[in-house]
Design a protein around this motif. Structure first.
Motif, mmCIF file in Angstrom:
data_model
loop_
_atom_site.group_PDB
_atom_site.id
_atom_site.type_symbol
_atom_site.label_atom_id
_atom_site.label_comp_id
_atom_site.label_asym_id
_atom_site.label_seq_id
_atom_site.Cartn_x
_atom_site.Cartn_y
_atom_site.Cartn_z
ATOM 1 N N LEU A 29 0.834 -1.204 0.000
ATOM 2 C CA LEU A 29 0.000 0.000 0.000
ATOM 3 C C LEU A 29 0.870 1.255 0.000
ATOM 4 O O LEU A 29 0.593 2.214 -0.735
ATOM 5 C CB LEU A 29 -0.936 0.001 1.200
ATOM 6 C CG LEU A 29 -1.858 1.211 1.352
ATOM 7 C CD1 LEU A 29 -2.756 1.382 0.128
ATOM 8 C CD2 LEU A 29 -2.680 1.082 2.616
ATOM 9 N N GLU A 30 1.915 1.247 0.797
ATOM 10 C CA GLU A 30 2.819 2.401 0.844
ATOM 11 C C GLU A 30 3.507 2.627 -0.496
ATOM 12 O O GLU A 30 3.691 3.773 -0.924
ATOM 13 C CB GLU A 30 3.859 2.211 1.956
ATOM 14 C CG GLU A 30 3.258 2.348 3.343
ATOM 15 C CD GLU A 30 4.226 1.990 4.460
ATOM 16 O OE1 GLU A 30 5.448 1.901 4.197
ATOM 17 O OE2 GLU A 30 3.754 1.791 5.592
ATOM 18 N N LYS A 31 3.862 1.554 -1.188
ATOM 19 C CA LYS A 31 4.476 1.682 -2.513
ATOM 20 C C LYS A 31 3.506 2.328 -3.497
ATOM 21 O O LYS A 31 3.887 3.232 -4.243
ATOM 22 C CB LYS A 31 4.918 0.320 -3.039
ATOM 23 C CG LYS A 31 6.102 -0.275 -2.331
ATOM 24 C CD LYS A 31 6.399 -1.649 -2.912
ATOM 25 C CE LYS A 31 7.437 -2.397 -2.118
ATOM 26 N NZ LYS A 31 7.640 -3.771 -2.650
ATOM 27 N N VAL A 32 2.276 1.850 -3.496
ATOM 28 C CA VAL A 32 1.271 2.393 -4.414
ATOM 29 C C VAL A 32 0.977 3.849 -4.077
ATOM 30 O O VAL A 32 0.817 4.685 -4.977
ATOM 31 C CB VAL A 32 -0.030 1.560 -4.385
ATOM 32 C CG1 VAL A 32 -1.137 2.235 -5.175
ATOM 33 C CG2 VAL A 32 0.221 0.153 -4.918
ATOM 34 N N ALA A 33 0.956 4.186 -2.810
ATOM 35 C CA ALA A 33 0.641 5.552 -2.374
ATOM 36 C C ALA A 33 1.668 6.565 -2.873
ATOM 37 O O ALA A 33 1.368 7.763 -2.936
ATOM 38 C CB ALA A 33 0.537 5.608 -0.855
ATOM 39 N N GLN A 34 2.844 6.108 -3.257
ATOM 40 C CA GLN A 34 3.865 7.007 -3.794
ATOM 41 C C GLN A 34 3.510 7.513 -5.194
ATOM 42 O O GLN A 34 4.139 8.434 -5.695
ATOM 43 C CB GLN A 34 5.227 6.304 -3.830
ATOM 44 C CG GLN A 34 5.764 5.998 -2.464
ATOM 45 C CD GLN A 34 7.059 5.210 -2.521
ATOM 46 O OE1 GLN A 34 7.695 5.083 -3.558
ATOM 47 N NE2 GLN A 34 7.458 4.677 -1.372
ATOM 48 N N TYR A 35 2.504 6.891 -5.810
ATOM 49 C CA TYR A 35 2.051 7.267 -7.148
ATOM 50 C C TYR A 35 0.570 7.620 -7.081
ATOM 51 O O TYR A 35 -0.292 6.753 -7.267
ATOM 52 C CB TYR A 35 2.289 6.114 -8.129
ATOM 53 C CG TYR A 35 3.736 5.687 -8.188
ATOM 54 C CD1 TYR A 35 4.626 6.323 -9.048
ATOM 55 C CD2 TYR A 35 4.216 4.671 -7.355
ATOM 56 C CE1 TYR A 35 5.956 5.944 -9.100
ATOM 57 C CE2 TYR A 35 5.550 4.287 -7.399
ATOM 58 C CZ TYR A 35 6.415 4.931 -8.272
ATOM 59 O OH TYR A 35 7.730 4.560 -8.309
ATOM 60 N N PRO A 36 0.270 8.888 -6.808
ATOM 61 C CA PRO A 36 -1.137 9.287 -6.581
ATOM 62 C C PRO A 36 -2.096 8.885 -7.699
ATOM 63 O O PRO A 36 -3.235 8.504 -7.414
ATOM 64 C CB PRO A 36 -1.058 10.805 -6.439
ATOM 65 C CG PRO A 36 0.345 11.066 -5.998
ATOM 66 C CD PRO A 36 1.185 10.003 -6.637
#
Length: 109
Positions: A29-36
């Motif tokens: 989730l944190e990885k995906v959150a880096q790409y809004p």
């Protein structure tokens, strides 16, 4: 409520949060959150997924389900989103198993 039950609930919560499945979910989730833009696309998909599941209980058309499956195939072409969706599914399955065991173990009508 019995304080012992609450204490054991806290232990269960700690064990879930400490589990590899939960940690993988949070990391992805944190990885995906880096790409809004990816996060927004993922959130729209997850919202539609929830809506389709709720509406399927009402006997709605399977066309929505087919559209959702097509969209999922498109999303999982991105390794980051594929990783997240797999981690989310694993966490959901674990939580479902916990809930199923609780319900089956209790004489609750």
């Amino acid at each position: 409520m019995e304080t012992e039950v609450l204490k054991e609930t806290d232990v269960l919560i700690h064990r879930i949060v400490s589990s590899g499945i939960y940690k993988e979910y949070r990391e992805s989730l944190e990885k995906v959150a880096q790409y809004p833009e990816l996060k927004e696309r993922l959130d729209r998909f997850r919202t539609r997924n929830y809506e389709v599941q709720v509406n399927m209980e009402d006997g709605s058309s399977f066309d929505s389900l087919e559209d959702l499956e097509r969209e999922k195939r498109e999303l999982t072409q991105n390794p980051l989103l594929a990783e997240f969706l797999a981690a989310e599914l694993a966490l959901c399955r674990m939580m479902q198993e916990v809930m199923d065991r609780l319900v089956v173990s209790l004489d609750f009508e």
